[in-house]
Design a protein around this motif. Structure first.
Motif, short mmCIF file in Angstrom:
data_model
loop_
_atom_site.label_atom_id
_atom_site.label_comp_id
_atom_site.label_asym_id
_atom_site.label_seq_id
_atom_site.Cartn_x
_atom_site.Cartn_y
_atom_site.Cartn_z
N THR A 112 2.28 -1.37 0.14
CA THR A 112 3.49 -1.12 -0.74
C THR A 112 4.21 -2.29 -0.46
N VAL A 113 4.85 -2.70 -1.62
CA VAL A 113 5.64 -3.75 -1.68
C VAL A 113 7.16 -2.97 -2.08
N PRO A 114 8.26 -3.33 -0.98
CA PRO A 114 9.47 -2.57 -1.29
C PRO A 114 9.77 -2.67 -2.61
N PRO A 115 10.32 -1.57 -3.21
CA PRO A 115 10.74 -1.79 -4.54
C PRO A 115 11.91 -2.51 -4.86
N PHE A 116 12.63 -3.13 -3.89
CA PHE A 116 13.71 -4.16 -4.18
C PHE A 116 13.09 -5.50 -4.21
N PHE A 117 11.84 -5.75 -4.25
CA PHE A 117 11.26 -7.14 -4.64
C PHE A 117 10.53 -6.64 -5.76
N PRO A 118 10.25 -8.06 -6.43
CA PRO A 118 9.06 -8.10 -7.60
C PRO A 118 7.94 -8.07 -6.73
N ASP A 119 6.78 -7.15 -7.29
CA ASP A 119 5.62 -7.18 -6.80
C ASP A 119 4.77 -8.22 -7.39
N ASN A 120 4.67 -9.50 -6.72
CA ASN A 120 3.77 -10.55 -7.38
C ASN A 120 3.30 -11.38 -6.20
N GLU A 121 2.40 -12.43 -6.44
CA GLU A 121 1.60 -13.06 -5.42
C GLU A 121 2.55 -13.86 -4.48
N VAL A 122 3.64 -14.19 -5.04
CA VAL A 122 4.80 -14.99 -3.89
C VAL A 122 5.27 -14.11 -3.09
N VAL A 123 5.89 -12.88 -3.28
CA VAL A 123 6.38 -11.98 -2.30
C VAL A 123 5.31 -11.39 -1.50
N ARG A 124 4.13 -11.12 -2.13
CA ARG A 124 3.18 -10.80 -1.17
C ARG A 124 2.74 -11.85 0.11
N THR A 125 2.63 -12.93 -0.49
CA THR A 125 2.41 -14.12 0.49
C THR A 125 3.40 -14.28 1.53
N ASP A 126 4.77 -14.00 0.97
CA ASP A 126 5.83 -14.15 2.03
C ASP A 126 5.70 -13.04 3.04
N LEU A 127 5.18 -11.81 2.56
CA LEU A 127 5.27 -10.47 3.40
C LEU A 127 4.27 -10.81 4.45
N LEU A 128 3.15 -11.37 4.08
CA LEU A 128 1.90 -11.77 4.89
C LEU A 128 2.56 -12.57 5.91
N ASP A 129 3.34 -13.63 5.54
CA ASP A 129 3.51 -14.71 6.71
C ASP A 129 4.48 -14.10 7.59
N TYR A 130 5.21 -13.03 7.14
CA TYR A 130 6.36 -12.30 8.28
C TYR A 130 5.44 -11.27 8.93
N ALA A 131 4.32 -10.76 8.56
CA ALA A 131 3.49 -9.72 9.39
C ALA A 131 2.73 -10.78 10.48
N TYR A 132 2.42 -12.03 9.99
CA TYR A 132 1.85 -12.85 10.82
C TYR A 132 2.63 -13.12 12.07
N GLU A 133 3.84 -13.28 11.95
CA GLU A 133 4.70 -13.89 12.92
C GLU A 133 4.98 -12.49 13.92
N ILE A 134 5.02 -11.08 13.23
CA ILE A 134 5.13 -10.15 14.14
C ILE A 134 4.11 -9.93 15.14
N GLU A 135 2.77 -10.06 14.46
CA GLU A 135 1.65 -9.92 15.31
C GLU A 135 1.73 -10.94 16.31
N TYR A 136 2.12 -12.17 16.15
CA TYR A 136 2.41 -13.04 17.20
C TYR A 136 3.26 -12.81 18.43
N PHE A 137 4.40 -12.38 17.92
CA PHE A 137 5.45 -11.65 18.89
C PHE A 137 4.68 -10.56 19.73
N ASP A 138 3.96 -9.73 19.28
CA ASP A 138 3.27 -8.62 19.96
C ASP A 138 2.25 -9.29 20.76
N SER A 139 1.55 -10.28 20.47
CA SER A 139 0.49 -10.64 21.23
C SER A 139 0.98 -11.21 22.51
#
Length: 531
Positions: A218-245
């Motif tokens: 799910t892409v939050p509906p306050f963003f456009p759902d496109n490749e750029v936003v999804r890539t940005d969200l995944l980069d955000y996810a990657y850093e959360i996972e690093y914090f958790d590690s």
């Protein structure tokens, strides 16, 4: 025999005596009587849905371990969705409007208020931190000495970070070094302040690691759902996972040392994700934060999911309570606005809710308006409804167009939302984050957790809005919020601690001086939008 060896021998003798019952109590009784250790792991900018098993595209096994062996809080909130004021609330047990200039960004931390690490240090705890403490701002001095609001700094050990923008601080190794230096007979209080997932990100780093755009359900509906936003969200996810590690390594270390059972582990984030309509604002993805707490020696019926409302201001009084620090010992500590979470720890089925509501708000966050004026808000969350009062609705809520809406971090997603204004079917995305807002807002979080549909003018919600406003204002008056007594300008008049940001509107718009690139993208400046 050196000092460290002597400590180890003494510690071994103590453990042996306890095991043999030579001190007149069982091993279990001795363990319970020992003051608990404290480990707080606080990520920098992560919304509540993005840590825990509920999120399929972000893996946080350490957070999940704490939740599964402790408690998962599903309605935890920070009073203020920006790093420095939010952290000040956690450290002092008071809401930001009760913290004088610490309600603002780039503040001088008031000498009036004592942080819980400062107080615990005075009461026999070995205290330290790694990564990001309170800030940005100036901690100042107290009694002529430089203040250590989160304890002594442990940041010397570094590593090769996996991306160009992840911190090189080796959080886990610094924690281990801290433990190696801890006196054997002292409990510890440690603050792990990850710089992740704060921006900037290395664009596409998550895709390089093997993540896929289709991972995001799910892409939050306050963003456009496109490749750029999804890539940005995944980069955000990657850093959360690093914090958790790094948290995972810390938990393993405590377990190996036999200290995990008597350590209160608190995992959270200071505010919501660093995207539009989240961090720095007052929506659900702004103040609603992840929170799990584990304490094997003290939490009953572990693995529970707690739906009671809790706030950052409850952390400090909880730690004082569990550490056995009473009013007489806590010399110089201000009265708490929060309360101890002990009832939740000890009772799985309680006759009444811990809280009926939480209060949120903001004053002067960032930069960009003429005179660096703030955008004051107060709000209340109750019964899955969010009511907001905007006290200066004639101002641009996240900064003027000419400064690139400077109170929202520069990002690919921010640029995509700004670009969406040019299309008929995308303008609403720009409106809900960057456009001017009415004096009052109301969101039904059951139906609209993303806060995209303001129902304040709907007749069906009229009574609820009036009730929430009255309850909010009554509570704020009880907390002596200056804004409730016509004295809100006091927050505006506090001096900023960093010259770079003083009178920023004049510097950006009039002098054409560039500020921090990660905050303001040249492509985001919209000179064609006028007030």
């Amino acid at each position: 025999m050196n000092q460290q060896s002597s400590k180890l021998v003494c510690h071994s003798f103590f453990v042996l005596c306890v095991a043999l019952g030579l001190f007149g109590c069982t091993k279990e009784e001795a363990h319970v009587q020992k003051s608990p250790n404290i480990l707080i792991a606080i990520a920098d900018d992560a919304s509540y849905l993005h840590m825990g098993e509920a999120c399929s595209w972000i893996q946080t096994p350490a957070f999940d371990r704490v939740a599964n062996q402790g408690l998962l809080f599903r309605n935890a909130f920070t009073p203020n969705a920006k790093c420095a004021p939010s952290r000040a609330c956690l450290l002092t047990g008071r809401n930001s409007w009760q913290l004088e200039q610490a309600a603002n960004m780039w503040a001088y931390f008031p000498e009036t208020f004592t942080t819980y690490p400062e107080a615990l240090k005075q009461n026999g705890y070995f205290v330290g931190f790694t990564g990001k403490p309170w800030g940005p701002g100036v901690a100042g001095k107290k009694d002529g000495k430089a203040r250590e609001l989160c304890g002594k700094r442990w940041n010397d050990l570094t590593l090769d970070a996996p991306t160009t923008h992840i911190s090189a601080t080796d959080y886990a190794s610094n924690f281990i070094q801290f433990l190696e230096n801890k006196p054997i007979d002292e409990p510890f209080c440690f603050w792990y302040g990850g710089y992740e997932p704060h921006r900037r990100y290395e664009y596409g780093s998550a895709l390089k690691s093997g993540k896929k755009l289709s991972d995001i359900d799910t892409v939050p509906p306050f963003f456009p759902d496109n490749e750029v936003v999804r890539t940005d969200l995944l980069d955000y996810a990657y850093e959360i996972e690093y914090f958790d590690s790094h948290l995972a390594k810390m938990l393993d270390q405590l377990e190996q040392m036999g200290e995990l059972e008597n350590t209160i582990v608190i995992v959270t984030a200071d505010n919501g994700m660093p995207f539009p309509h989240a961090k720095t604002d007052a929506f659900n993805f702004s103040n609603h934060i992840p929170l799990s707490i584990m304490w094997k020696n003290g939490i009953q019926s572990s693995g529970r999911k707690v739906d009671d409302y809790v706030s950052f201001i409850d952390i400090a009084p909880t730690l004082f309570d569990l550490a056995g620090i009473g009013d007489e010992e806590a010399v110089g500590v201000q009265a708490f606005a929060g309360k101890s979470l002990r009832p939740i720890f000890e009772q799985a089925n309680r006759p009444q809710a811990f809280r009926n509501f939480v209060l949120i708000g903001k004053e002067k966050h960032g930069i960009g308006r003429a005179g660096d004026l703030g955008y004051p808000i107060r709000g209340i969350v109750k019964g899955n409804a969010l009511y907001l009062h905007n006290y200066e609705p004639e101002r641009w809520p996240v900064g003027p167009p000419q400064t690139g809406y400077s109170n929202v971090d520069g990002s690919p997603s921010k640029t995509e939302v700004l670009k969406a204004r040019q299309s008929a079917d995308g303008k609403h995305l720009w409106d809900m984050t960057f456009g001017k807002r009415p004096e009052e807002e109301l969101y039904d979080l059951n139906k609209d957790p993303y806060c995209v549909n303001n129902v304040i003018d709907q007749a069906a919600y009229e009574s609820l809005a009036r009730q929430l406003k009255e309850e909010m204002e009554q509570a704020l008056k009880q907390e002596n919020d200056p804004r409730m007594f016509g004295k809100g300008d006091i927050f505006q008049n506090y001096e900023a601690s960093n010259l770079t940001y003083k009178n920023a509107y004049h510097r950006i718009v009039v002098e054409k001086e560039a500020l921090i690139p990660r905050w303001i993208n040249a492509s985001d400046i919209e000179s064609d939008v006028v007030e």
